[in-house]
Structures are given as structure tokens and as C-alpha cells.
Design a protein around this motif. Structure first.
Motif, PDB file in Angstrom:
ATOM      1  N   GLN A 110       3.984   1.459  -1.137  1.00 16.36           N
ATOM      2  CA  GLN A 110       4.608   1.541  -2.457  1.00 16.36           C
ATOM      3  C   GLN A 110       3.631   2.094  -3.499  1.00 16.36           C
ATOM      4  OE1 GLN A 110       5.852  -2.554  -2.843  1.00 16.36           O
ATOM      5  NE2 GLN A 110       7.971  -2.067  -2.239  1.00 16.36           N
ATOM      6  N   GLU A 111       2.376   1.693  -3.420  1.00 14.90           N
ATOM      7  CA  GLU A 111       1.368   2.171  -4.369  1.00 14.90           C
ATOM      8  C   GLU A 111       1.155   3.682  -4.223  1.00 14.90           C
ATOM      9  OE1 GLU A 111      -3.314   1.521  -5.563  1.00 14.90           O
ATOM     10  OE2 GLU A 111      -2.317   0.000  -4.342  1.00 14.90           O
ATOM     11  N   GLU A 122       0.835  -1.201   0.000  1.00 13.81           N
ATOM     12  CA  GLU A 122       0.000   0.000   0.000  1.00 13.81           C
ATOM     13  C   GLU A 122       0.876   1.260   0.000  1.00 13.81           C
ATOM     14  OE1 GLU A 122      -3.675   1.643   2.691  1.00 13.81           O
ATOM     15  OE2 GLU A 122      -3.158  -0.477   2.869  1.00 13.81           O
ATOM     16  N   ILE A 156       3.317   5.900  -3.038  1.00 16.01           N
ATOM     17  CA  ILE A 156       4.541   6.568  -3.525  1.00 16.01           C
ATOM     18  C   ILE A 156       4.577   6.528  -5.053  1.00 16.01           C
ATOM     19  CG2 ILE A 156       7.063   6.437  -3.600  1.00 16.01           C
ATOM     20  CD1 ILE A 156       6.939   5.433  -0.671  1.00 16.01           C
ATOM     21  N   THR A 157       4.306   5.364  -5.629  1.00 14.83           N
ATOM     22  CA  THR A 157       4.328   5.203  -7.086  1.00 14.83           C
ATOM     23  C   THR A 157       3.316   6.128  -7.748  1.00 14.83           C
ATOM     24  OG1 THR A 157       5.044   2.903  -6.889  1.00 14.83           O
ATOM     25  CG2 THR A 157       4.051   3.550  -8.982  1.00 14.83           C
ATOM     26  N   ASN A 158       2.099   6.182  -7.213  1.00 13.74           N
ATOM     27  CA  ASN A 158       1.061   7.049  -7.791  1.00 13.74           C
ATOM     28  C   ASN A 158       1.478   8.518  -7.772  1.00 13.74           C
ATOM     29  OD1 ASN A 158      -0.571   4.869  -8.349  1.00 13.74           O
ATOM     30  ND2 ASN A 158      -1.846   5.127  -6.528  1.00 13.74           N
ATOM     31  N   ASN A 159       2.084   8.969  -6.696  1.00 19.00           N
ATOM     32  CA  ASN A 159       2.523  10.360  -6.596  1.00 19.00           C
ATOM     33  C   ASN A 159       3.683  10.655  -7.551  1.00 19.00           C
ATOM     34  OD1 ASN A 159       1.283  12.225  -4.320  1.00 19.00           O
ATOM     35  ND2 ASN A 159       1.073  10.084  -3.686  1.00 19.00           N
ATOM     36  N   ILE A 160       4.623   9.733  -7.658  1.00 17.88           N
ATOM     37  CA  ILE A 160       5.746   9.923  -8.589  1.00 17.88           C
ATOM     38  C   ILE A 160       5.239   9.922 -10.023  1.00 17.88           C
ATOM     39  CG2 ILE A 160       7.824   8.825  -9.520  1.00 17.88           C
ATOM     40  CD1 ILE A 160       8.532   8.036  -6.626  1.00 17.88           C
ATOM     41  N   ASN A 161       4.328   8.991 -10.358  1.00 20.30           N
ATOM     42  CA  ASN A 161       3.765   8.945 -11.705  1.00 20.30           C
ATOM     43  C   ASN A 161       2.992  10.220 -12.039  1.00 20.30           C
ATOM     44  OD1 ASN A 161       4.874   6.484 -12.310  1.00 20.30           O
ATOM     45  ND2 ASN A 161       3.054   5.311 -11.748  1.00 20.30           N
ATOM     46  N   SER A 162       2.331  10.780 -11.060  1.00 23.82           N
ATOM     47  CA  SER A 162       1.609  12.039 -11.267  1.00 23.82           C
ATOM     48  C   SER A 162       2.566  13.166 -11.644  1.00 23.82           C
ATOM     49  CB  SER A 162       0.831  12.404  -9.995  1.00 23.82           C
ATOM     50  OG  SER A 162       0.260  13.678 -10.125  1.00 23.82           O
TER      51      SER A 162
END
Length: 176
Positions: free
Chosen positions: A139-140, A137, A142-148
């Protein structure tokens, strides 16, 4: 009745083109070369232009073939250069070609914004993940924010490169 010739008589480009039998564009180029004469008000001098054009033709006729070929090559090179310049102007106007200063300005703005967004990630994410024990959760999130942030960086906006294109229009008017 005796007709007096007015050697200072002026005419319009269109009329002079008809008299000499050349296109207006060709006459404009000959005017830039000083063969077709204008007065200080920019009007075409009829008799002086015709006399000058006849002398120009005589000069060409008496010029050796090698010089004629060289002049023709120079004219072709001039036309090629003019066409390249026009193509560049079109690409600039259509925002398909950008000046180095524009690219530098836009890229500095983009990189500064990107850097700022990356620097805020810890402050945005810390409160979101503070109570979460599930690694997947975290990682998801963090990943979503970086992808944004990366998505915003990847969006090309040609309007960022547009600026006042008045200099292109001014240059066109000088050519005519």
C-alpha cells in the motif's frame, strides 16, 4: 510685405496641442473622431484642424443640454470600456488572465499527460510489489507512486499559458 497663408501647413501634435490648449491625448481622440485633421502622410493640418475644432465647439455650444449630456455619457462609457480593455491586456500580459483557447490547450495537455502517467502505474508497480507479502508495504509503494503523479498534476506552471503577446502591443500602437 504681404504674408501669404498656407492653408496646407502641417504641424506636430505637440505644437497643435499648445495652440489649441488641449492635451496631446485629447487631440488624438479628436483626430480619431475626424475633428482634428491630418493629411495623407499623417501630419496634422494646422488651419483646417483649428477651423474644424472651432466648428466643433460651436456645435457643442448650440447643442441642447440633453444631447450634451448624452454625448458626455457616451464619452464616459468609451473611457470605461477602454480602461476595462487595458486592464484585461495587463492581466493577460501578467499571465493572470488566460484566453479560453490557451486554457483548453494547456488542460488537454495536462489531462493527456496525467492519463498517460496513470496508465503506466501498473507497469511500474508490478515489478516493485511482486515479491512483497506485507500488505502495508504494498500500500505504501502504491500510495507513494499515486501521490507522485498527483503532485505533478497539482503544480501550476504559468509559463504553460504564455504565448506570443505581440497582438497586445500592436493594439496599443493603433490606439496612439
Amino acid at each position: 510685405m504681404v504674408n501669404v497663408i498656407d492653408f496646407d501647413e502641417t504641424t506636430k501634435l505637440k505644437e497643435l496641442a499648445k495652440v489649441i490648449g488641449l492635451s496631446e491625448r485629447h487631440l488624438q481622440r479628436l483626430s480619431q473622431e475626424g475633428i482634428i485633421k491630418k493629411n495623407d502622410k499623417g501630419k496634422y493640418l494646422l488651419y483646417e484642424s483649428i477651423r474644424s475644432y472651432i466648428n466643433y465647439l460651436k456645435e457643442i455650444e448650440s447643442t441642447p443640454q440633453q444631447l450634451q449630456e448624452e454625448k458626455l455619457k457616451n464619452e464616459i462609457e468609451y473611457l470605461k470600456t477602454r480602461d476595462r480593455k487595458e486592464n484585461i491586456k495587463i492581466k493577460i500580459l501578467e499571465a493572470d488572465l488566460h484566453e479560453a483557447s490557451d486554457v483548453k490547450r494547456v488542460m488537454n495537455n495536462i489531462i493527456s499527460g496525467f492519463k498517460g502517467q496513470l496508465q503506466t502505474i501498473p507497469y511500474k508497480l508490478a515489478p516493485l510489489v511482486i515479491g512483497i507479502d506485507n500488505l502495508g508495504e504494498i500500500q505504501e509503494i502504491i500510495t507513494n507512486n499515486i501521490n507522485s503523479v498527483l503532485l505533478e498534476l497539482s503544480e501550476y506552471d504559468r509559463s504553460k499559458f504564455l504565448k506570443n503577446r505581440e497582438y497586445v502591443n500592436n493594439d496599443d500602437e493603433e490606439g496612439q
